[in-house]
Design a protein around this motif. Sequence first.
Motif, mmCIF file in Angstrom:
data_model
loop_
_atom_site.group_PDB
_atom_site.id
_atom_site.type_symbol
_atom_site.label_atom_id
_atom_site.label_comp_id
_atom_site.label_asym_id
_atom_site.label_seq_id
_atom_site.Cartn_x
_atom_site.Cartn_y
_atom_site.Cartn_z
ATOM 1 N N LEU A 26 -15.684 32.383 22.391
ATOM 2 C CA LEU A 26 -14.467 32.859 21.733
ATOM 3 C C LEU A 26 -13.678 33.778 22.659
ATOM 4 N N HIS A 27 -14.388 34.632 23.376
ATOM 5 C CA HIS A 27 -13.726 35.556 24.299
ATOM 6 C C HIS A 27 -12.940 34.791 25.362
ATOM 7 N N ASP A 28 -13.520 33.684 25.840
ATOM 8 C CA ASP A 28 -12.850 32.895 26.873
ATOM 9 C C ASP A 28 -11.677 32.088 26.320
ATOM 10 N N THR A 29 -11.673 31.866 25.011
ATOM 11 C CA THR A 29 -10.645 31.027 24.398
ATOM 12 C C THR A 29 -9.481 31.841 23.852
ATOM 13 N N ILE A 30 -9.769 33.057 23.410
ATOM 14 C CA ILE A 30 -8.747 33.913 22.805
ATOM 15 C C ILE A 30 -8.028 34.709 23.896
ATOM 16 N N SER A 31 -6.734 34.878 23.737
ATOM 17 C CA SER A 31 -5.939 35.601 24.731
ATOM 18 C C SER A 31 -6.233 37.101 24.684
ATOM 19 N N ASP A 32 -5.839 37.803 25.750
ATOM 20 C CA ASP A 32 -6.050 39.252 25.811
ATOM 21 C C ASP A 32 -5.348 39.955 24.655
ATOM 22 N N GLU A 33 -4.143 39.527 24.345
ATOM 23 C CA GLU A 33 -3.394 40.156 23.249
ATOM 24 C C GLU A 33 -4.101 39.944 21.918
ATOM 25 N N GLU A 34 -4.612 38.728 21.705
ATOM 26 C CA GLU A 34 -5.320 38.447 20.457
ATOM 27 C C GLU A 34 -6.605 39.254 20.355
ATOM 28 N N ARG A 35 -7.296 39.429 21.480
ATOM 29 C CA ARG A 35 -8.542 40.199 21.449
ATOM 30 C C ARG A 35 -8.297 41.643 21.031
ATOM 31 N N VAL B 42 -17.685 32.380 11.045
ATOM 32 C CA VAL B 42 -16.912 33.263 11.914
ATOM 33 C C VAL B 42 -15.737 33.811 11.114
ATOM 34 N N GLN B 43 -15.709 35.115 10.987
ATOM 35 C CA GLN B 43 -14.668 35.775 10.206
ATOM 36 C C GLN B 43 -13.734 36.525 11.146
ATOM 37 N N PHE B 44 -12.446 36.224 11.025
ATOM 38 C CA PHE B 44 -11.425 36.893 11.828
ATOM 39 C C PHE B 44 -10.642 37.844 10.929
ATOM 40 N N ARG B 45 -10.540 39.078 11.357
ATOM 41 C CA ARG B 45 -9.724 40.059 10.644
ATOM 42 C C ARG B 45 -8.550 40.446 11.534
ATOM 43 N N GLY B 46 -7.350 40.364 10.968
ATOM 44 C CA GLY B 46 -6.159 40.704 11.736
ATOM 45 C C GLY B 46 -5.351 39.500 12.163
ATOM 46 N N GLY B 47 -5.785 38.303 11.765
ATOM 47 C CA GLY B 47 -5.043 37.102 12.118
ATOM 48 C C GLY B 47 -5.962 35.975 12.550
ATOM 49 N N VAL B 48 -5.369 34.815 12.760
ATOM 50 C CA VAL B 48 -6.105 33.634 13.213
ATOM 51 C C VAL B 48 -5.761 33.386 14.675
ATOM 52 N N PRO B 49 -6.751 33.206 15.542
ATOM 53 C CA PRO B 49 -6.457 32.924 16.955
ATOM 54 C C PRO B 49 -5.589 31.678 17.111
ATOM 55 N N GLN B 50 -4.790 31.674 18.149
ATOM 56 C CA GLN B 50 -3.858 30.579 18.372
ATOM 57 C C GLN B 50 -4.572 29.237 18.486
ATOM 58 N N PHE B 51 -5.765 29.222 19.077
ATOM 59 C CA PHE B 51 -6.434 27.935 19.288
ATOM 60 C C PHE B 51 -6.877 27.295 17.976
ATOM 61 N N LEU B 52 -6.912 28.080 16.894
ATOM 62 C CA LEU B 52 -7.276 27.535 15.586
ATOM 63 C C LEU B 52 -6.064 27.354 14.670
ATOM 64 N N SER B 53 -4.873 27.594 15.198
ATOM 65 C CA SER B 53 -3.672 27.496 14.365
ATOM 66 C C SER B 53 -3.467 26.079 13.835
ATOM 67 N N GLU B 54 -3.958 25.082 14.573
ATOM 68 C CA GLU B 54 -3.835 23.696 14.116
ATOM 69 C C GLU B 54 -4.551 23.497 12.784
ATOM 70 N N LEU B 55 -5.654 24.223 12.591
ATOM 71 C CA LEU B 55 -6.414 24.070 11.353
ATOM 72 C C LEU B 55 -5.715 24.733 10.170
ATOM 73 N N THR B 56 -4.865 25.704 10.428
ATOM 74 C CA THR B 56 -4.091 26.282 9.327
ATOM 75 C C THR B 56 -3.008 25.313 8.873
ATOM 76 N N LEU B 57 -2.551 24.453 9.788
ATOM 77 C CA LEU B 57 -1.558 23.435 9.440
ATOM 78 C C LEU B 57 -2.222 22.191 8.872
ATOM 79 N N ASN B 58 -3.416 21.890 9.361
ATOM 80 C CA ASN B 58 -4.166 20.726 8.900
ATOM 81 C C ASN B 58 -5.558 21.186 8.482
ATOM 82 N N PRO B 59 -5.679 21.781 7.288
ATOM 83 C CA PRO B 59 -6.965 22.381 6.883
ATOM 84 C C PRO B 59 -8.081 21.376 6.653
#
Length: 299
Positions: free
Chosen positions: A35-44, A68-85
């Motif tokens: 996850l660390h390698d996939t998420i941007s510095d700003e997202e981290r 995996v629980q994200f607090r504060g938003g959804v990482p960009q690499f998973l944004s496709e799943l918010t559009l296609n759940p």
Amino acid sequence: MASPTSQRKSHVFRVTGLPRDLPDEDLQASLQRALHDTISDEERSQIKTEITIVPSCYDPDRERAALVQFRGGVPQFLSELTLNPLGDWQVEMEDSDISFDCHFFGFTQLYLPDGKEPVVADIIAIAGLDGHAYGSWQGRGNLGRMWLRDFLSKDLPRRRTMIYGYNSKLSSHGVDTILDYGRELMEEIKKIRNTKELQQRPLFFIAHSFGGIILAHCLVRAIQTMDEDHPAITSLHRATYSMIFFGIPHKGLVVEDIQQMLTGDRNHPREKLLQQISSRSDLLVHQLADFKNLIRDRK
């Protein structure tokens, strides 16, 4: 910029395909690195990540899963799943390809039972029509407590507590009927109760709304199966010790408002299902009679 409400809200994803050859602590660390390698510095800096490793319901000796629980938003690499759940998203984790999803289809175990004592029962929770396998049991507060996971893990640590997910979205243009949903649930139960020991393990169901209709259908079908059929199904009725129902429409629903949600289209793929769960449904009348007999005979 995300709104304060969306920043407070937690988002939970399931990860499948994790190898079993690592201890859970090492597996969690490997997933954290991926996850660390996939998420941007700003997202981290904005998103807090919590990882819980859980057994696979299907092949616990070879695979693990994770919540995996994200607090504060959804990482960009998973944004496709918010559009296609209903989709999945694959990520490389060292030598493995793992999959993220937010639909939770099939069975998902919510916590690791206390390893000091054997598991004494299975708990299965089934959400309702247009609900969500995980989210329907989750609180709305900023902590997002999921009571089946957060509380039963403390109160019932020797249970294998699972949620069952299926495509219940009215907007998905699915064509499944009560019979289809019931058949799918029974097929999945065969996979997770596939030994004599598991088939004899006490089973407790928690169901909300349409989830109870599916469960009632399965239990009625189970007592009608022949002895030579799959033992996970023939034993289902005897293994069921208790059921907790929340708002089950055993006598049907007034579906006109739901039909309006479907833009009033009488040819909508969900129309057949709506007729089956309407207050005029002959199928529900017969199923309720059979279910009452089942409960009476079980006492």
